[in-house]
Structures are given as structure tokens and as C-alpha cells.
Scaffold this active site. Structure first.
Site, mmCIF file in Angstrom:
data_model
loop_
_atom_site.group_PDB
_atom_site.id
_atom_site.type_symbol
_atom_site.label_atom_id
_atom_site.label_comp_id
_atom_site.label_asym_id
_atom_site.label_seq_id
_atom_site.Cartn_x
_atom_site.Cartn_y
_atom_site.Cartn_z
ATOM 1 N N GLY A 65 0.188 5.779 12.214
ATOM 2 C CA GLY A 65 -0.456 6.925 12.779
ATOM 3 C C GLY A 65 -0.659 8.009 11.655
ATOM 4 O O GLY A 65 -0.136 8.213 10.465
ATOM 5 N N GLY A 105 3.239 9.162 11.123
ATOM 6 C CA GLY A 105 4.271 8.231 10.540
ATOM 7 C C GLY A 105 3.695 6.661 11.239
ATOM 8 O O GLY A 105 2.591 6.563 11.799
ATOM 9 N N ASP A 115 -8.940 14.471 21.637
ATOM 10 C CA ASP A 115 -9.118 13.437 20.741
ATOM 11 C C ASP A 115 -9.452 12.115 21.566
ATOM 12 O O ASP A 115 -8.712 11.073 21.098
ATOM 13 C CB ASP A 115 -8.021 13.546 19.826
ATOM 14 C CG ASP A 115 -8.474 12.440 18.507
ATOM 15 O OD1 ASP A 115 -9.506 12.535 18.470
ATOM 16 O OD2 ASP A 115 -7.404 12.369 17.576
HETATM 17 P P1 AMP Z 1 -1.015 6.487 16.865
HETATM 18 O O1 AMP Z 1 -0.047 6.940 15.862
HETATM 19 O O2 AMP Z 1 -0.821 6.715 18.142
HETATM 20 O O3 AMP Z 1 -2.494 6.582 15.919
HETATM 21 O O4 AMP Z 1 -0.658 4.867 16.745
HETATM 22 C C1 AMP Z 1 -1.134 4.028 15.400
HETATM 23 C C2 AMP Z 1 -1.237 2.476 16.050
HETATM 24 O O5 AMP Z 1 -0.276 2.096 16.588
HETATM 25 C C3 AMP Z 1 -2.097 2.565 17.289
HETATM 26 O O6 AMP Z 1 -3.377 2.122 16.786
HETATM 27 C C4 AMP Z 1 -1.486 1.058 18.039
HETATM 28 O O7 AMP Z 1 -1.903 -0.061 17.488
HETATM 29 C C5 AMP Z 1 -0.154 1.235 17.630
HETATM 30 N N1 AMP Z 1 0.551 1.981 18.805
HETATM 31 C C6 AMP Z 1 0.603 3.286 19.185
HETATM 32 N N2 AMP Z 1 1.392 3.340 20.231
HETATM 33 C C7 AMP Z 1 1.728 2.371 20.690
HETATM 34 C C8 AMP Z 1 2.138 1.977 21.931
HETATM 35 N N3 AMP Z 1 2.665 2.764 22.840
HETATM 36 N N4 AMP Z 1 2.082 0.671 22.137
HETATM 37 C C9 AMP Z 1 1.573 -0.122 21.204
HETATM 38 N N5 AMP Z 1 0.994 0.152 20.283
HETATM 39 C C10 AMP Z 1 1.023 1.187 19.974
#
Ligand code: AMP
Length: 585
Positions: A328, A331, A439
Site C-alpha cells: 500500500g 507500507g 477515495d
Molecule cells: P492498501 O494498503 O490498503 O492499498 O492495501 C494493499 C493491498 O493489500 C490491497 O490491494 C489488497 O490486495 C491487500 N489488502 C489490504 N487490506 C487487506 C485485507 N484486509 N485483507 C486482504 N487483503 C488486503
């Protein structure tokens, strides 16, 4: 006064004979029985009025309007609910009284407003009262399996009888099973014995769209059924039955004596009796009631454990990182395990990549927002870097990745609309809480099992400050995902729930095109200029006109003319029906 009790007394006597022989003989005198019940009810009203806890439930009648000396209608099921009969126009299916044939009159406007009713247990079978001659301590029954997560928890299995020994908060109770083992359980996994909620076929305030979704899943079959609270009429119920490849809905009403019926000619004192009757014979229904609908989703316990409802700092030692899920803005995101047995997602914050205070602000916002279509925040580890933020794990990752995958591409239109509905529900909740997301996009929505979707990433959400006139001014220099952003937000930093509605319209296009980037072939600058001049995304191929109409409303130039999320939820829930050919493929 005793007259209207008669059928109820008889019923109670029968049940007493069947299941509570010993208790029953103490109430052999009918008049005594009625008086006792009245006393119990008054006693409980008094307790309630004194704020001594809600020992009794008045079903969905307006208990606050009751006089102290008035016996509530459904309490202990001794007195019928008095109410007028619903006009037939809102019935979806009804049984023809004369010739016993099924007739279907699909309704497209039968769903009530977005706010879901918070119905609690309606006592429909007579119960003996705790305060009187009841030696049975096991007053609760497990509705779902729960595996102990900590040493303090109690493992329970569906149908286990339980005694509740301590109610720490509304979410976690201490329970003892019949073997004398004691521990914490999530309170939403149990129901009072003999209550309507303990019936395997009662699905409470579940919506029609969800009833259809559950009944149509593979684990259910022809004749699977459930009873739910009616969406349109507060005091009525609906019966939903799987009929081969479709679901039929019947309104359950009450006559002037408070007896339940689908067809007026056959009435029942209680819903269980109605179920028993229609299990034996279809008697005009599309099929007889065969098996209670199997729950395809268990409710989420509130937080990870009983001591993490209010407290949320946990030790890093309690978390094991298993595999990296994604990356993300701030991180990595990991799949992890809490306490060696609960799967969680762990967001790690790159040291120095963001102000930890801002990160914690995000976390504290997420923690307060609780809704089935929002990712639940469980806990944080902030003592050392990198900071961990521990959330619910969604097995199928981001909606964008899912839509683009081979599995996602096989989703039917009905499944896509169902996902859209869930996102609208989650956003309607944010709208009601005066939060804005800022967002909203398929990349920030996560997919679980059975096409469940939940909205993630409230990092940009803020309470709308009254003094700012309902607008949140974004920090200067912040970068926006232009193609998802409403023009007034992109150009003037005016973010409101209505700019979220715009983004929702764009998200709908992502859903319908299986994750295609919006405005293909156009640069951000072009999009900004053209949209400001009135250009809008054209109707995507295979997009039903009714859905495109909704998208266009989301992209109204004047934010105030865009629909609210609660309206969007309402409309999607209504348009998603087996009867609508546009959505049925
Ligand atoms: P983010 O930092 O929220 O953009 O998350 C980056 C990636 O991590 C997302 O695109 C998902 O593929 C995975 N991800 C984030 N949160 C979750 C979650 N609660 N459960 C499963 N995968 C997640």
C-alpha cells in the site's frame, strides 16, 4: 379479559405438557396461569422502566407507548397482536383463498427505506419465567459454532444449551455449557431458548436481496426456506422459499385475533406452527417447506476477544506474519495470525513514511465505524516501529484485482449488482455517520467469501465539520485519483459525501467492465477538462440501462442533485430481483 387468552393458554398448556411437565403442573389452573403471566409482564415492565435491563422483549410493537398496567401483546405470547391487515398491493406472492393455487404478483417497490430494522427477539412460544419456578439454568442456545480463540473462551457448537453467567458488555458474554465448562463467547452467536431468534429458519431483519442470495447458494436446495421481518410492514413477516432456480416470497400477516396466516383460511397461533403446517403440505405455496436455509455467512464477533472491545493496543508477540498480500501507500499488507488461531490482515507502516499520529487517526476512525460492509479494525501495535494495524482479513483481496482475475470475470450481472448494493450499504452507513471516504474505488474495496465486499481505507475520511458547511478542504498539494474524483473536489478541493457519490458512479463502471480503468485512452488532464465541460463516460457495453441511469445521476454536475447513498442502496436493492430480466443473467 380472559377470553382472548384462550388459544394462547391452550398452546402453553400443550407445550407445557410436551416440554415442561414438571413446571406445568404448578400452573394447572388456567386463570392462575393468565394472572401469573400478567404479573410477570408487569414486573418486567417495571424493571424496564427502572432501567434494570431488558428482561423482556415486546417484539416490534412500540413498547415505549405502553401503559404500565397494560399487558404488551407479544410478551409471553399470551395476547394476540392487534393490528390492521395489510393491503394486498404490497404482497409479492399470495395464496389464492378460493382455489388453492399459487399466484405471483411481483412487486418492485416493496422495500422500505435504507435503515434496517433492529428487531430483537420476539417471544412466540410460551416460556416459563426466570423469576418463577424455572429450574432450568440453560436459557440460551448456540446458533453457530464458535471455536475458542483464547484460553478464556468457550468453544460452542450449534444447538448447545448454555447458561449466561456474566455479561461484560453487549458483545461478549461468559457462558457455561451443560458439561460445566465456562468461558467467553460472542453474544451474537446465541439466542434465548424458545425465542423466535433461536429458530433455525428465522433470519431476523435480513433483506430480501440477501434472502435470495443465501437461498440460491449451492448449500441450499429446492424447498429451503427462511422467515424474515417484512421490509415494508413493521409488524409482518415474509417467508422466502427456494423454488428450483428462483426464490418466492410470501407475506405472513396476522388477523384481528393476532393469528398468523399466509392464506386467510388457515391461521396459526405461532410462527413455528405455521412452519410445521407448510412443512407437511405446500397448501398453495410453490413447494412445501423442506429445510431451513443454511447460513452462508456467520456473523463476525465484535472484535478479536472480550478484552479487545474497548482496549485495542496489543502485543506484537500476539501477531505472526504469514505472507505478504500487497503493498500500500504507506507500507506492506500481510496475512497474519493473532493468538495462533485467528486469521487477520496486518498493515505495516514503513518507518518514517508517514506521521504515526496521522496513522493512528486513521485507525481510531476505523475503530469507531462498525458495519458489515466496512472492514473491521481489530487492534494496533504502536509501541515499536513498524506500527501494525490489524484488521479483518478478506480472502479474495482487492475488488479491482478480483474483477480482473479469471474468477471475477465469471461473475454474473446479479453478483455484480449484489456487490454494488453492499458498497452502497457501507457508504450509506458512512453517510449516516457524517463521514466521507474521499477515495472510493474498486482498489479500496475488498472481497471475502460468497461475493461479500467491504470498504477499506478510511485514511482520508474525516468528520464533516459543521462550521465548514459540510465540506472538507483537502490539504494543498494532495494528489487525487482524478478519474474517480468529482470535478468540484478535483478542482476546488470540495469533498463531501456527494463527491463520494460521484466516485461510486465510477466504481459502478469498474464493476460492470471487470476492472477496466475508467475513461480508457484519456489522460487525467483530458478527463478533468472534458468532465468539467459536461462530458461523461458513455454507457459501458453490457451495462443495463437502469444501472447507467444511476451512474449518470451520480455524475450530476451539481453535487446536491446527486442521489444519497441511502437512496442508491434502496434502488439497487429493489432492482436486484429475479424478476427483473435486465439483472437476471
Ligand atoms: P492498501 O494498503 O490498503 O492499498 O492495501 C494493499 C493491498 O493489500 C490491497 O490491494 C489488497 O490486495 C491487500 N489488502 C489490504 N487490506 C487487506 C485485507 N484486509 N485483507 C486482504 N487483503 C488486503
Amino acid at each position: 379479559m380472559a377470553e382472548p387468552y384462550k388459544p394462547y393458554v391452550q398452546q402453553w398448556l400443550q407445550n407445557g405438557l410436551k416440554s415442561r411437565r414438571n413446571d406445568f403442573f404448578q400452573f394447572i389452573n388456567t386463570q392462575l396461569l393468565v394472572e401469573q403471566a400478567q404479573r410477570n409482564v408487569r414486573y418486567k415492565i417495571e424493571q424496564q422502566n427502572r432501567g434494570m435491563g431488558n428482561c423482556i422483549n415486546f417484539g416490534r410493537s412500540n413498547s415505549s407507548k405502553m401503559q404500565q398496567n397494560q399487558v404488551p401483546d407479544l410478551a409471553l405470547n399470551l395476547i394476540p397482536r392487534q393490528q390492521s391487515i395489510v393491503s394486498p398491493s404490497s404482497i409479492q406472492c399470495t395464496i389464492n383463498n378460493q382455489n388453492n393455487t399459487t399466484i405471483g404478483t411481483p412487486s418492485s417497490s416493496g422495500v422500505s427505506s435504507a435503515s434496517s430494522s433492529t428487531t430483537s427477539a420476539t417471544v412466540l412460544k410460551p416460556i416459563t419465567d426466570n423469576n418463577n419456578n424455572n429450574n432450568n439454568r440453560f436459557q440460551y442456545v448456540a446458533l453457530f459454532d464458535y471455536d475458542a480463540r483464547t484460553n478464556d473462551d468457550l468453544t460452542i457448537r450449534k444447538s448447545d444449551l448454555l447458561e449466561i453467567t456474566y455479561r461484560k458488555n453487549t458483545a461478549w458474554w461468559k457462558a457455561k455449557n451443560e458439561n460445566g465448562q465456562e468461558g467467553w463467547i460472542p453474544s451474537n452467536y446465541v439466542a434465548k431458548r424458545d425465542s423466535l431468534e433461536s429458530e433455525p429458519w428465522y433470519f431476523k431483519s435480513i433483506r430480501r436481496i440477501d434472502a435470495e442470495k443465501q437461498l440460491m447458494s449451492d448449500v441450499n436446495e429446492h424447498g429451503s426456506f427462511l422467515i424474515r421481518d417484512s421490509e415494508t410492514k413493521k409488524m409482518d413477516f415474509s417467508l422466502s422459499i427456494r423454488d428450483n432456480d428462483s426464490v418466492k416470497h410470501y407475506r405472513i400477516r396476522q388477523n384481528e385475533d393476532g393469528r398468523f396466516y399466509i392464506a386467510r383460511r388457515t391461521t396459526f397461533i405461532t410462527l413455528p406452527e405455521l412452519v410445521t403446517h407448510y412443512s407437511k403440505t405446500s397448501d398453495g405455496l410453490c413447494v412445501n417447506l423442506r429445510r431451513p436455509c443454511v447460513h452462508i455467512v456467520k456473523p463476525e464477533p465484535d472484535g478479536l476477544s472480550h478484552n479487545l472491545v474497548d482496549k485495542w493496543e496489543i502485543s506484537r508477540r500476539d501477531i505472526k506474519l504469514i505472507r505478504r498480500l500487497g503493498h500500500g501507500q504507506f507500507g506492506d499488507v500481510w496475512e497474519g495470525v493473532w493468538s495462533d488461531n485467528v486469521s487477520v490482515a496486518v498493515k505495516t507502516l514503513k518507518p518514517g513514511s508517514m506521521n504515526p499520529t496521522d496513522f493512528l487517526t486513521e485507525a481510531s476512525i476505523m475503530k469507531k465505524l462498525r458495519h458489515a460492509n466496512l472492514i473491521q479494525l481489530y487492534a494496533v501495535c504502536t509501541i515499536e516501529e513498524p506500527i501494525y494495524i490489524v484488521t479483518e482479513l478478506m480472502k479474495n483481496g482487492s475488488l479491482l484485482d478480483y474483477l480482473q482475475s479469471s474468477r471475477g470475470r465469471q461473475l454474473k450481472m446479479s453478483a455484480l449488482i449484489y456487490m454494488a448494493t453492499q458498497i452502497a450499504r457501507g457508504m450509506a452507513y458512512l453517510e449516516q455517520q457524517n463521514y466521507i471516504h474521499r477515495d472510493l474505488a474498486a482498489r479500496n474495496v475488498l472481497v471475502g467469501e460468497n461475493n461479500t465486499v467491504k470498504i477499506a481505507d478510511f485514511g482520508l475520511a474525516r468528520i464533516i465539520k459543521e462550521y465548514a458547511g459540510g465540506m472538507y478542504e483537502a490539504k494543498e498539494g494532495t494528489k487525487f485519483p482524478i478519474k474517480w474524483t468529482a470535478p468540484e473536489a478535483a478542482l476546488y478541493n470540495r469533498f463531501t459525501i456527494k463527491s463520494d457519490v460521484w466516485s461510486y458512479g465510477i466504481l459502478l463502471t469498474e464493476l460492470i467492465t471487470f476492472g477496466r480503468t475508467p475513461y480508457p485512452g484519456m489522460t487525467n488532464a483530458e478527463v478533468l477538462r472534458q468532465v468539467d465541460q459536461g462530458y461523461r463516460l458513455p454507457q459501458p457495453p453490457n451495462c443495463p440501462l437502469s444501472l447507467y441511469t444511476i451512474m449518470r445521476e451520480c455524475w450530476h454536475a451539481q453535487p446536491e442533485n446527486r442521489p444519497s447513498f441511502s437512496t442508491l442502496q434502496y434502488r439497487l436493492e429493489n432492482e436486484y430481483t429475479g424478476e427483473n430480466p435486465e439483472f437476471s443473467n
